[in-house]
Write an enzyme that holds these catalytic residues in place. Structure first.
Site, PDB file in Angstrom:
ATOM      1  N   LYS A 244       0.863  -1.278  -0.042  1.00 38.48           N
ATOM      2  CA  LYS A 244       0.029   0.160  -0.030  1.00 38.48           C
ATOM      3  C   LYS A 244       0.847   1.428   0.049  1.00 38.48           C
ATOM      4  CE  LYS A 244      -4.182  -2.204   1.362  1.00 38.48           C
ATOM      5  NZ  LYS A 244      -5.521  -2.184   2.272  1.00 38.48           N
ATOM      6  N   ARG A 279      -3.169 -10.468   4.904  1.00 36.82           N
ATOM      7  CA  ARG A 279      -3.699 -10.324   3.457  1.00 36.82           C
ATOM      8  C   ARG A 279      -2.463  -9.899   2.680  1.00 36.82           C
ATOM      9  NH1 ARG A 279      -6.488  -7.237  -0.564  1.00 36.82           N
ATOM     10  NH2 ARG A 279      -7.821  -8.304  -1.834  1.00 36.82           N
TER      11      ARG A 279
END
Length: 304
Positions: A244, A279
């Protein structure tokens, strides 16, 4: 399920933070043990996902990637047909279902790990569960009024993630007092909606929504505050920090495909704070790092 070497045995007081009465996650046809870190491999069937958009649009390529992730140690595969990156445009429910359905059917016929569908829409979740999914990963925290009923009727596992607004608007909605307390309060409201629909708490894990209506600094606060979230909500925490933007910013602006080492750092930090599920895009790196870190943490708890 895909088997891995078991974590070193020890008395109950040596279990990691957050493992106790909820040391497993109950799905439709089985349970997933949380006594060792659980790795969820990301399989995006989208042309516009921020990291791997367009790579696995063909069902054959998607199945091959899922096989690879299981071989590298994935405990779960999370299949998504709509990008939820900041600023992403929505796709129709029909298109989303058409993307995920064939791949889920193929994976359910071949793999022995539980499958998850990453969707905000009840109709897509229903189709995915019919195609073999055992988990609904809802980034919107049950914003679709029909979603909780679909999950309850199927007896599926549920990931409740925190997000404000939509992917197009969420980065304008980052005004919090104490971000950990506020996210906990908003996830608590999602848990109440799940309760009202009859979804047992043993079927639910929570996700603070790293990168969803959060600034870079808030993402760091949330990872540091996972223990508080766990205590407030009483459910295991899934951390989805993979590749991210806040990782890229911390590393001097590196692109998404160069953020796997930084992702490992976030995962290990999250594990230390009590997260039990992770994840990720790069399964091998996360699996190895989490297993080593877990062994060290257990050894520390077992020491006199």
């Amino acid at each position: 399920m895909h088997s891995h070497p078991p974590a070193a045995p020890g008395p109950s007081h040596t279990l990691p933070a957050g493992v106790g009465d909820d040391a497993s996650w109950v799905l439709r046809s089985r349970s997933v043990s949380l006594e060792r870190p659980v790795v969820m491999g990301i399989l995006n069937l989208t042309p516009d996902s921020f990291s791997d958009g367009g790579r696995f649009l063909h069902p054959g390529a998607a199945v091959q990637q899922a096989r690879r992730m299981v071989a590298e140690g994935a405990d779960l595969i999370d299949v998504g047909g709509e990008s939820t990156r900041p600023g992403a445009d929505p796709v129709s429910a029909e298109e989303e279902a058409e993307r995920v359905g064939p791949v889920l059917r193929a994976l359910a016929a071949e793999l022995d790990v539980p499958l998850s569908v990453d969707t905000r829409r009840a109709s897509v979740a229903r189709a995915a569960l019919d195609a073999g999914a055992e988990i609904v990963n809802d980034v919107s925290g049950l914003s679709d009024s029909g979603m909780a009923g679909v999950v309850a009727a199927a007896g599926a596992g549920l990931v409740l993630m925190h997000m404000r607004g939509t992917p197009r608007t969420m980065q304008s909605l980052t005004d919090y007092g104490d971000v950990v307390d506020d996210v906990a309060a908003e996830l608590s409201a999602s848990l109440e909606r799940a309760d009202a629909a009859g979804i047992g708490r043993e079927r639910i894990v929570v996700d603070p929504g790293i990168g969803f209506a959060k600034t870079g600094a808030q993402n760091l606060e949330l990872i540091a505050g996972i223990g508080r979230l766990r205590a407030r909500l009483g459910r295991p925490v899934l951390l989805g920090a993979s590749r991210k933007a806040f990782i890229g910013a911390l590393l001097g602006g590196v692109p998404a495909d160069a953020r796997d080492a930084g992702t490992v750092g976030a995962c290990v930090a999250g594990l230390a704070r009590g997260a039990r599920l992770f994840r990720v895009h790069d399964v091998r790196g996360a699996r190895q790092a989490l297993d080593v870190a877990e062994a060290v943490f257990r050894a520390g708890r077992m020491a006199p």
